[in-house]
Enzyme design. Structure first.
Site, PDB file in Angstrom:
ATOM      1  N   ASP A 171      31.064  42.715  46.267  1.00 29.77           N
ATOM      2  CA  ASP A 171      31.782  42.089  45.143  1.00 29.77           C
ATOM      3  C   ASP A 171      30.914  41.061  44.413  1.00 29.77           C
ATOM      4  O   ASP A 171      31.094  40.804  43.231  1.00 29.77           O
ATOM      5  CB  ASP A 171      33.051  41.361  45.631  1.00 29.77           C
ATOM      6  CG  ASP A 171      33.788  42.076  46.737  1.00 29.77           C
ATOM      7  OD1 ASP A 171      33.143  42.810  47.513  1.00 29.77           O
ATOM      8  OD2 ASP A 171      35.011  41.891  46.875  1.00 29.77           O
TER       9      ASP A 171
ATOM     10  N   ASP B 125      33.084  33.425  44.550  1.00 26.91           N
ATOM     11  CA  ASP B 125      33.774  34.049  43.419  1.00 26.91           C
ATOM     12  C   ASP B 125      33.813  33.184  42.159  1.00 26.91           C
ATOM     13  O   ASP B 125      34.596  33.446  41.239  1.00 26.91           O
ATOM     14  CB  ASP B 125      35.186  34.472  43.833  1.00 26.91           C
ATOM     15  CG  ASP B 125      35.136  35.719  44.713  1.00 26.91           C
ATOM     16  OD1 ASP B 125      34.301  36.588  44.418  1.00 26.91           O
ATOM     17  OD2 ASP B 125      35.896  35.803  45.687  1.00 26.91           O
TER      18      ASP B 125
ATOM     19  N   GLY C 138      25.719  45.996  58.667  1.00 31.14           N
ATOM     20  CA  GLY C 138      26.785  46.051  57.671  1.00 31.14           C
ATOM     21  C   GLY C 138      28.119  46.313  58.341  1.00 31.14           C
ATOM     22  O   GLY C 138      28.167  46.913  59.421  1.00 31.14           O
TER      23      GLY C 138
HETATM   24  N1  GLY Z   1      36.730  40.456  45.517  1.00 36.07           N
HETATM   25  C1  GLY Z   1      37.789  40.637  46.446  1.00 36.07           C
HETATM   26  C2  GLY Z   1      38.534  41.885  46.216  1.00 36.07           C
HETATM   27  O1  GLY Z   1      38.144  42.719  45.411  1.00 36.07           O
HETATM   28  O2  GLY Z   1      39.553  42.048  46.876  1.00 36.07           O
END
Ligand code: GLY
Length: 396
Positions: free
Chosen positions: A174, A113, A232
């Site tokens: 994400d 992230d 997945g």
């Molecule tokens: N990227 C983690 C979430 O959206 O919870």
């Protein structure tokens, strides 16, 4: 692998006469409410940060260690763009220094992230103010992100140590939002390594994370030794074969952002495919349940996913030709989502430490941040308002 991905048609949506002006007025009225909340929270958090989601209506105060701290910095940058009040810039610049220390110390940076963290803090600072130190910090973050790249299968591993059998070779939807940091690092250093890794990752996400019906897996495992796809599943969604709403929103926006950096038209098309799947599963008030498979009207909403979707739809409107059959609908839907968020989801009786956008879900099954405000929901609400009222130069 999705051989051919089906794009669902959407029912055309047209704004009623006067509706656009009414929404614009609603936005104008919301801006001072939001700015007052930002002012209260600036005092409340001081030099520290809100946690990812509220607990009992209020954000716990944390150090700069979560994956979400930059959403607060991003709100400060947007507030500065709205007002040019230097109090916001001064605090955001203090955050930039904090992000510099964080990457130098490798403090809670062992995850993918870094794109969320460094786009909304340092890349934004550089774009808005020409801060060269911020650009250098973002490059360092890109370098650290590259350590998670598995060459053989061409993906950036989301979580955990690279040899952790539970997490090895796991990419998640994400991550699409984290890749702009890499394209920007190639652009600023002239080193193509970063952009090549990002292109390989998005290609694998395109192939494996998207299902044939235009929905997405939250996460997908690749074999890091052979490069072959494995399977997945989900982490935050309802089930392995459902479609986690926020994941789908990250997909709509993330494939689109990757299109902007690569020019690969398949990604632009894919963003629309995911958007249509999402739109066709919205409840009447346009604010999604936390998983798109849910239809029970008592299910919790994830307003943050609708805020992300609204931003992505407004970017699609910028990218698509005026003659595109869905363009007008995307804009109308995004504006109506914004109107609904302002009418029914904005915290208008804000107290220090509270969030802006109510009724999000962070992690339903873990019972974390359920029906609370969350840091990214607040940020994307502000980004959506910015996009709806200006020709915004994106931080992503
Ligand atoms: N990227 C983690 C979430 O959206 O919870």
């Amino acid at each position: 692998m999705s051989a051919t991905i089906r794009k669902e048609p959407i029912v055309p949506v047209v704004l009623r006469s006067g509706e656009r002006a009414a929404i614009a007025q609603k936005i104008r009225r919301a801006l001072p409410v939001i700015l007052s909340a930002i002012d209260r929270n600036s005092v409340y958090f001081g030099s520290r940060f809100p946690d990812a989601a509220c607990e009992d209506g209020r954000y716990p105060i944390i150090d700069n260690q979560e994956w979400t701290t930059s959403f607060w910095t991003g709100q400060l940058w947007l507030a500065w763009e709205w007002t040019r009040n230097d109090a916001y810039r001064t605090l955001a610049e203090q955050h930039v220094r904090s992000f510099g220390e964080r990457i130098a110390r490798r403090d809670h940076t062992n995850h993918h992230d870094l794109g969320f963290l460094y786009s909304l803090s340092c890349i934004a600072a550089n774009k808005l103010t020409g801060n060269r130190e911020a650009a250098y910090i973002a490059q360092q973050a890109a370098e650290v992100l590259m350590e998670r790249y598995h060459e053989k299968c061409g993906i950036i591993q989301a979580w955990g140590e690279l040899d952790n059998p539970e997490q090895q070779g796991r990419m998640i939807i994400d991550c699409n939002m984290n890749l702009p940091l890499l394209y920007q690092a190639s652009a600023s250093t002239g080193d193509p390594r970063f952009a090549e890794a990002a292109k390989n990752h998005i290609e694998q996400a395109r192939r494996y994370i998207v299902r044939e019906d235009g929905s997405t897996f939250h996460t997908y495992y690749m074999d890091v030794h052979t490069g072959e796809p494995r399977f997945g599943n989900t982490h935050q969604g309802f089930s392995d074969d459902s479609c986690w709403s926020r994941g789908q929103a990250w997909g709509v926006y993330g494939f689109l952002l990757n299109y902007l950096y690569t020019g690969d038209e398949r990604l632009l098309e894919l963003s629309q495919t995911l958007a249509n799947y999402f739109i066709n599963r919205l409840p009447e008030d346009l604010i999604c349940y936390w998983d798109l498979a849910l239809t029970d009207p008592h299910s919790e909403r994830d307003s943050s996913a609708s805020a992300i979707l609204a931003c992505a739809l407004l970017e699609l409107v910028k990218q698509l030709p005026a003659t595109h059959p869905d363009r007008e609908s995307y804009e109308a839907l995004a504006l109506r989502m914004i109107a609904r968020m302002l009418d029914d989801y904005l915290n208008t009786v804000h107290k220090a430490g509270e969030g802006l956008l109510q009724h999000s879900v962070y992690y339903f099954k873990g019972n974390v941040g359920v029906d609370e405000c969350c840091a990214w929901g607040d940020y994307f609400l502000m980004e959506a308002l910015t996009r709806a009222t200006s020709c915004w130069n994106s931080y992503w």
